[in-house]
Design a protein around this motif. Structure first.
Motif, PDB file in Angstrom:
ATOM      1  N   ASN A 162      36.759   9.781  22.369  1.00 62.43           N
ATOM      2  CA  ASN A 162      35.600  10.277  21.119  1.00 62.43           C
ATOM      3  C   ASN A 162      35.534   9.121  20.362  1.00 62.43           C
ATOM      4  N   TYR A 166      31.407   7.463  19.155  1.00 65.18           N
ATOM      5  CA  TYR A 166      30.667   8.046  18.373  1.00 65.18           C
ATOM      6  C   TYR A 166      30.489   7.215  17.333  1.00 65.18           C
ATOM      7  N   ASP A 190      38.095   6.571  12.992  1.00 65.47           N
ATOM      8  CA  ASP A 190      37.345   5.885  13.052  1.00 65.47           C
ATOM      9  C   ASP A 190      36.000   5.400  11.714  1.00 65.47           C
ATOM     10  N   ARG A 209      27.773  20.215  21.087  1.00 64.25           N
ATOM     11  CA  ARG A 209      27.763  19.261  20.536  1.00 64.25           C
ATOM     12  C   ARG A 209      26.841  18.583  19.801  1.00 64.25           C
ATOM     13  N   VAL A 210      26.927  18.230  18.801  1.00 66.72           N
ATOM     14  CA  VAL A 210      26.581  17.761  18.255  1.00 66.72           C
ATOM     15  C   VAL A 210      25.001  16.594  18.199  1.00 66.72           C
ATOM     16  N   SER A 215      25.983  12.292  24.051  1.00 66.77           N
ATOM     17  CA  SER A 215      27.397  12.536  24.517  1.00 66.77           C
ATOM     18  C   SER A 215      26.864  12.721  26.225  1.00 66.77           C
ATOM     19  N   GLY A 220      30.262  12.206  28.210  1.00 69.03           N
ATOM     20  CA  GLY A 220      31.392  13.234  28.212  1.00 69.03           C
ATOM     21  C   GLY A 220      30.276  14.508  28.081  1.00 69.03           C
ATOM     22  N   THR A 221      31.504  15.402  28.555  1.00 67.86           N
ATOM     23  CA  THR A 221      31.558  16.761  29.087  1.00 67.86           C
ATOM     24  C   THR A 221      30.997  17.995  28.246  1.00 67.86           C
ATOM     25  N   GLY A 222      31.358  18.151  26.625  1.00 67.22           N
ATOM     26  CA  GLY A 222      31.510  18.291  25.966  1.00 67.22           C
ATOM     27  C   GLY A 222      33.018  19.830  26.195  1.00 67.22           C
ATOM     28  N   GLY A 224      35.922  17.760  26.223  1.00 64.47           N
ATOM     29  CA  GLY A 224      36.633  17.455  25.708  1.00 64.47           C
ATOM     30  C   GLY A 224      38.064  18.339  24.506  1.00 64.47           C
ATOM     31  N   LEU A 225      37.224  18.458  23.489  1.00 62.99           N
ATOM     32  CA  LEU A 225      38.644  19.030  22.007  1.00 62.99           C
ATOM     33  C   LEU A 225      38.505  20.228  22.204  1.00 62.99           C
TER      34      LEU A 225
HETATM   35  P1  ADP Z   1      32.206  15.175  24.640  1.00 60.15           P
HETATM   36  O1  ADP Z   1      32.263  15.172  25.889  1.00 60.15           O
HETATM   37  O2  ADP Z   1      30.401  15.752  23.859  1.00 60.15           O
HETATM   38  O3  ADP Z   1      31.821  13.984  23.767  1.00 60.15           O
HETATM   39  P2  ADP Z   1      33.667  17.025  22.745  1.00 60.15           P
HETATM   40  O4  ADP Z   1      34.857  18.162  22.949  1.00 60.15           O
HETATM   41  O5  ADP Z   1      35.440  15.640  22.715  1.00 60.15           O
HETATM   42  O6  ADP Z   1      33.372  16.796  23.725  1.00 60.15           O
HETATM   43  O7  ADP Z   1      33.503  16.780  21.616  1.00 60.15           O
HETATM   44  C1  ADP Z   1      32.547  17.711  20.735  1.00 60.15           C
HETATM   45  C2  ADP Z   1      31.592  16.512  20.214  1.00 60.15           C
HETATM   46  O8  ADP Z   1      32.273  16.683  18.562  1.00 60.15           O
HETATM   47  C3  ADP Z   1      30.927  15.758  20.735  1.00 60.15           C
HETATM   48  O9  ADP Z   1      29.947  16.299  21.183  1.00 60.15           O
HETATM   49  C4  ADP Z   1      30.514  14.865  19.166  1.00 60.15           C
HETATM   50  O10 ADP Z   1      29.255  15.439  19.125  1.00 60.15           O
HETATM   51  C5  ADP Z   1      31.161  15.548  18.049  1.00 60.15           C
HETATM   52  N1  ADP Z   1      33.082  14.594  17.840  1.00 60.15           N
HETATM   53  C6  ADP Z   1      33.495  14.674  18.365  1.00 60.15           C
HETATM   54  N2  ADP Z   1      34.480  13.816  18.237  1.00 60.15           N
HETATM   55  C7  ADP Z   1      34.115  12.643  17.022  1.00 60.15           C
HETATM   56  C8  ADP Z   1      33.952  11.516  16.656  1.00 60.15           C
HETATM   57  N3  ADP Z   1      35.178  10.485  16.936  1.00 60.15           N
HETATM   58  N4  ADP Z   1      32.863  10.666  15.950  1.00 60.15           N
HETATM   59  C9  ADP Z   1      32.348  11.839  15.645  1.00 60.15           C
HETATM   60  N5  ADP Z   1      31.824  13.273  16.256  1.00 60.15           N
HETATM   61  C10 ADP Z   1      32.709  13.489  17.330  1.00 60.15           C
END
Ligand code: ADP
Length: 266
Positions: A162, A166, A190, A209-210, A215, A220-222, A224-225
């Motif tokens: 990520n 990003y 970062d 996702r922002v 993404s 990205g799958t949305g 991960g976190l």
């Molecule tokens: P994705 O597969 O969309 O990356 P995640 O669950 O990993 O899904 O992250 C969710 C959302 O959080 C991302 O779509 C992004 O908008 C935001 N995000 C995650 N990590 C970062 C980062 N290091 N910097 C900025 N935004 C981030």
């Protein structure tokens, strides 16, 4: 609220009153709504790549494949969308596995220093394509904890991947590993796009996702976190975020060195 009423009848059938039971179902309703939203989100996320694969295949069969360039370009789109479906299914399976009642971590002794070095090596290629530098700060050359090696590897891959995704080109991703009393602290920082104050509490939600397009383009799958957060809870650790829009983000993980297991866990 659901209200149940039970008449209270005394001796000689004398009516003495009514017992009212108030049942608060707001939590149940909330969970039911979350389940519905999740199913709707999954269906939508699966439908998008399938529609695209179907559309491009039909166009090729309708004659577009006679042109070699079109054939090549459509096939690479089909491959990309199939990869997307595969990652989505993998993440969904992983999330459902972690959320199962009987989910068990495979606890072993891990050297976090070498684990993080391995993950950085794995992601070096992607960072190079964007001219992103890795910095790794750690005072020791071995930091041992008890945890699930494959799951923790997945956590660091998600966070560092990520950080690269990003961060626009020419940035820096720095990893800090700190060993303190009974705990370790790992931060992934970062110099990327950052996350607004309003979005920070939501990024651990499934499919939130922002920037959907960014993404999606990065594969990205949305999820991960959401997976990272669950895995941190399973390890009795924590994850927090500090971020400023346009300046960058820092994800901080704290893990106990020994996972203290609850009854029934092994
Ligand atoms: P994705 O597969 O969309 O990356 P995640 O669950 O990993 O899904 O992250 C969710 C959302 O959080 C991302 O779509 C992004 O908008 C935001 N995000 C995650 N990590 C970062 C980062 N290091 N910097 C900025 N935004 C981030």
């Amino acid at each position: 609220f659901i209200v149940y009423g039970v008449p209270i009848i005394g001796a000689n059938n004398v009516w003495k009153g009514v017992l009212l039971v108030f049942h608060d179902i707001s939590e149940i309703k909330k969970l039911e709504q979350m389940r519905k939203d999740f199913v709707a989100n999954v269906s939508h996320e699966l439908k998008t790549p399938v529609t695209s694969i179907k559309g491009f295949t039909e166009t090729l069969l309708d004659g577009a494949m006679n042109n070699k360039e079109t054939l090549q370009s459509f096939l690479s789109i089909i491959l990309k969308e199939s990869d997307r479906l595969q990652s989505l299914i993998q993440d969904l399976l992983e999330l459902s596995k972690i959320e199962q009642q009987g989910f068990r971590l495979n606890i072993q002794s891990i050297d976090l220093y070498s684990l993080l070095k391995d993950v950085l090596k794995l992601l070096e290629g992607k960072a190079n394509t964007k001219n992103i530098q890795f910095e790794f700060h750690c005072k020791l050359n071995q930091v041992r904890i008890k945890g699930d090696l494959d799951r923790l590897k997945q956590v660091f891959i998600n966070l560092i991947n990520n950080a690269i995704t990003y961060t626009p080109g020419d940035g820096v991703v720095s990893i800090n590993l700190l060993d303190s009393d009974g705990k370790v602290r790992i931060s992934v920082k970062d110099t990327g796009v950052g996350i607004s104050k309003e979005d920070i509490p939501r990024i651990f939600e499934r499919f939130y996702r922002v920037d959907r397009a960014r993404s999606r383009n990065s594969g990205g799958t949305g999820l991960g976190l959401a997976i990272v957060k669950h895995l941190m809870e399973a390890h009795h650790g924590s994850i927090s975020v500090k971020s400023k829009l346009g300046e960058g983000s820092e994800f901080i993980i704290e893990l106990p060195k020994e996972v203290i297991l609850k009854d029934g866990e092994s």
